[in-house]
Design a protein around this motif. Structure first.
Motif, short mmCIF file in Angstrom:
data_model
loop_
_atom_site.label_atom_id
_atom_site.label_comp_id
_atom_site.label_asym_id
_atom_site.label_seq_id
_atom_site.Cartn_x
_atom_site.Cartn_y
_atom_site.Cartn_z
N TRP A 27 0.76 -1.29 0.01
CA TRP A 27 -0.03 0.17 0.74
C TRP A 27 1.00 1.22 -0.01
N ASP A 28 1.93 0.76 -0.90
CA ASP A 28 2.80 2.39 -0.46
C ASP A 28 2.74 3.13 -1.59
N ARG A 29 3.40 4.09 -2.54
CA ARG A 29 3.70 5.05 -3.42
C ARG A 29 3.37 4.17 -4.63
N PRO A 170 -4.70 14.71 4.74
CA PRO A 170 -3.98 13.45 4.66
C PRO A 170 -4.08 12.43 4.57
N GLU A 171 -5.11 11.68 4.73
CA GLU A 171 -5.44 10.37 4.73
C GLU A 171 -6.37 9.76 3.60
N GLY A 172 -6.57 8.53 3.57
CA GLY A 172 -7.22 8.08 2.78
C GLY A 172 -7.26 7.37 1.46
N VAL A 177 -2.66 8.03 -3.71
CA VAL A 177 -3.32 7.81 -4.71
C VAL A 177 -2.64 8.69 -5.60
N ALA A 178 -2.98 10.69 -4.85
CA ALA A 178 -2.90 11.44 -5.37
C ALA A 178 -1.22 12.01 -5.93
N GLY A 179 -1.15 12.05 -6.53
CA GLY A 179 -0.17 12.66 -7.51
C GLY A 179 1.61 10.99 -7.81
N VAL A 180 0.88 9.97 -7.73
CA VAL A 180 2.18 9.13 -7.80
C VAL A 180 2.16 8.83 -9.09
#
Length: 260
Positions: A27-29, A170-172, A177-180
């Motif tokens: 669940w990482d970037r 900052p969560e969720g 996924v924002a900006g990945v």
């Protein structure tokens, strides 16, 4: 950050965007980046069985409207209705007219308000009506519309997760996924999906190929307009916003593919 394999991305995409029994092991970037790049594949996996059920009903003697409703229902079931829920929550938040913090709080509530109900009903009606028209034109065009709309819906998520688009919280899922996705990767994915849709449409005729490209383009424009409005009003994206983008893109694609 540990190296990411394509399988990590596929697990992330299918585990977060579908009901298929896929275990998300990371669940990482890095996994999120691969998952968002693979999102159109998850859409294809949702659209194919939805179209298949529609075709089965047509071959059993059902009309286009019933086949269309069944197709829309399967799409909702295979995504746990999360995108529809996100569409309704986004409509409630934006429709409230309140500042970003209050709008985000409204979106996080479990109930659905009047703006969400109206938006949800109209979106489902538009999807079913457009699919019914496509099925009435021919079974192949109906099935093609179902697959393309489901795929481009998830493509809109790939583009929304591009670098430079911030998270509203900052969560969720939105923050995860924002900006990945690199902008170049998002554009390449878009071109691949548009080209594949054109190739599939070419089997039906040159007009269908051109209409498929137009459907992909207009769907992404509609999703982009909503994305920009949400980032201005809310300060960024959330999981609900991603759901709203997917349903907006799907509805736009179905309407375009049903015309002519």
């Amino acid at each position: 950050m540990p190296s990411t394999s394509p399988l990590d991305g596929l697990r992330f995409a299918f585990g977060t965007l579908t009901v298929f029994p896929v275990r998300v092991t990371r669940w990482d970037r890095g996994a999120a980046r691969g998952g968002m790049l693979c999102a159109p594949l998850a859409g294809l996996a949702v659209g194919a069985p939805a179209a298949a059920l529609g075709l089965v009903l047509l071959f059993l003697g059902a009309g286009g409207p019933l086949a269309a409703v069944a197709t829309v229902a399967v799409t909702a079931v295979l995504t746990r209705g999360l995108h529809l829920d996100g569409l309704a929550d986004t409509a409630d938040g934006l429709g409230s007219g309140k500042p970003a913090e209050d709008a985000l709080r409204i979106m996080k509530q479990s109930d659905i308000g009047p703006f969400g109900v109206i938006t949800l009903v109209l979106a489902l009606l538009a999807q079913a009506a457009a699919l019914a028209q496509a099925y009435d034109a021919s079974w192949a065009r109906g099935a093609f519309a179902a697959v393309v709309s489901a795929t481009v819906a998830r493509l809109s998520l790939t583009l929304a997760a591009r670098a430079g688009v911030p998270a509203a919280r900052p969560e969720g899922l939105g923050a995860a996924v924002a900006g990945v996705v690199p902008v170049r990767g998002a554009l390449v994915t878009g071109v691949v999906v548009a080209g594949t849709a054109a190739a599939g449409g070419a089997v039906l005729g040159w007009y269908d190929a051109a209409r498929a490209v137009l459907a992909v383009a207009l769907s992404l424009v509609a999703a982009e307009l909503l994305l920009r409005h949400c980032t201005r009003r809310l300060g960024g994206v959330t999981g609900d916003v991603f759901g709203g983008l997917a349903e907006t893109a799907a509805t736009t694609a179905l309407v375009v593919l049903s015309l002519g």
